[in-house]
Design an enzyme around this catalytic site. Structure first.
Site, PDB file in Angstrom:
ATOM      1  N   LYS A  50      16.982 -28.262  28.039  1.00  0.00           N
ATOM      2  CA  LYS A  50      17.621 -29.242  27.140  1.00  0.00           C
ATOM      3  C   LYS A  50      18.017 -28.632  25.800  1.00  0.00           C
ATOM      4  O   LYS A  50      19.079 -28.906  25.262  1.00  0.00           O
ATOM      5  CB  LYS A  50      16.695 -30.436  26.914  1.00  0.00           C
ATOM      6  CG  LYS A  50      17.357 -31.577  26.161  1.00  0.00           C
ATOM      7  CD  LYS A  50      16.456 -32.754  25.994  1.00  0.00           C
ATOM      8  CE  LYS A  50      15.889 -33.363  27.212  1.00  0.00           C
ATOM      9  NZ  LYS A  50      16.753 -33.934  28.187  1.00  0.00           N
ATOM     10  N   GLU A  81      18.902 -37.188  40.863  1.00  0.00           N
ATOM     11  CA  GLU A  81      20.262 -37.063  40.335  1.00  0.00           C
ATOM     12  C   GLU A  81      21.109 -36.135  41.205  1.00  0.00           C
ATOM     13  O   GLU A  81      22.266 -36.451  41.510  1.00  0.00           O
ATOM     14  CB  GLU A  81      20.222 -36.525  38.905  1.00  0.00           C
ATOM     15  CG  GLU A  81      19.620 -37.479  37.912  1.00  0.00           C
ATOM     16  CD  GLU A  81      19.296 -36.838  36.568  1.00  0.00           C
ATOM     17  OE1 GLU A  81      18.687 -37.536  35.740  1.00  0.00           O
ATOM     18  OE2 GLU A  81      19.652 -35.654  36.347  1.00  0.00           O
TER      19      GLU A  81
END
Length: 198
Positions: free
Chosen positions: A40, A102
């Site tokens: 991230k 996902e």
């Protein structure tokens, strides 16, 4: 695994961003699938920032979700709306239920996915069955992961790689894939559609 070796092309970016007939009006052009604790603050965040500066609508959970949002509702909607996805594979990627969920949604909805293998080889990625999930779901996760592993993508070593060069290649790959997706959509609407190079 093959490494995509596409030179950074300002022409491709310009064609997609400047031509409103090529630009899909989706609220989400690119969905960035990643393991937050691994990428991230590095690859995923930097890609999000770069794509945003290019004028693309990217979805990165830490940037797009706000307190009170329902995770599955928002994430599933972004995947459904996106034109393409980026799957940033990292050493702990497969430990995350959300990452695998996902990825499976992206693959099952036939989205174009650009794999990025960050500090991990495709052969090192596997879905472990800890017996807490239904067998059918584990099977879906494994199929999606295998499909992604056999898709041409980019590799990056965070300790030795050239960050600037990598981000240029990755954003160019994203833009070229968005162009391909949009041209396929236009051909499905009008079979006589022909791309005119600029």
């Amino acid at each position: 695994m093959q490494r995509l070796s596409v030179p950074c092309s300002k022409i491709a970016c310009t064609r997609y961003l400047a031509n409103p007939t090529l630009r899909n009006q989706n609220p989400c052009d690119i969905f960035i699938n990643h393991r937050g604790i691994d990428t991230k603050k590095t690859i995923s965040g930097l890609l999000y920032d770069r794509l945003t500066r290019l004028g693309l609508n990217s979805f990165l959970d830490s940037k797009n979700l706000k307190p009170g949002d329902k995770l599955f509702v928002e994430i599933n909607a972004a995947i459904k709306e996106c034109s393409a996805g980026i799957a940033v594979f990292s050493p702990r990627y497969c430990d995350s239920y959300f990452c695998l969920h996902e990825l499976t949604m992206l693959m099952e909805s036939k989205k174009r996915v650009i794999p990025i293998f960050c500090d991990v080889k495709p052969s090192e990625l596997c879905v472990k069955d800890d017996r807490t999930r239904p067998a059918a779901e584990i099977r879906r996760f494994r199929l999606a992961l295998e499909e992604a592993k056999y898709t041409v993508g980019l590799t990056f070593d965070t300790s030795n790689g050239d960050w600037s060069e990598f981000l240029a290649k990755a954003s160019d790959a994203v833009t070229n894939n968005l162009l391909d997706v949009e041209e396929a959509r236009l051909r499905s609407i009008n079979p006589t559609y022909k791309h005119i190079p600029t």
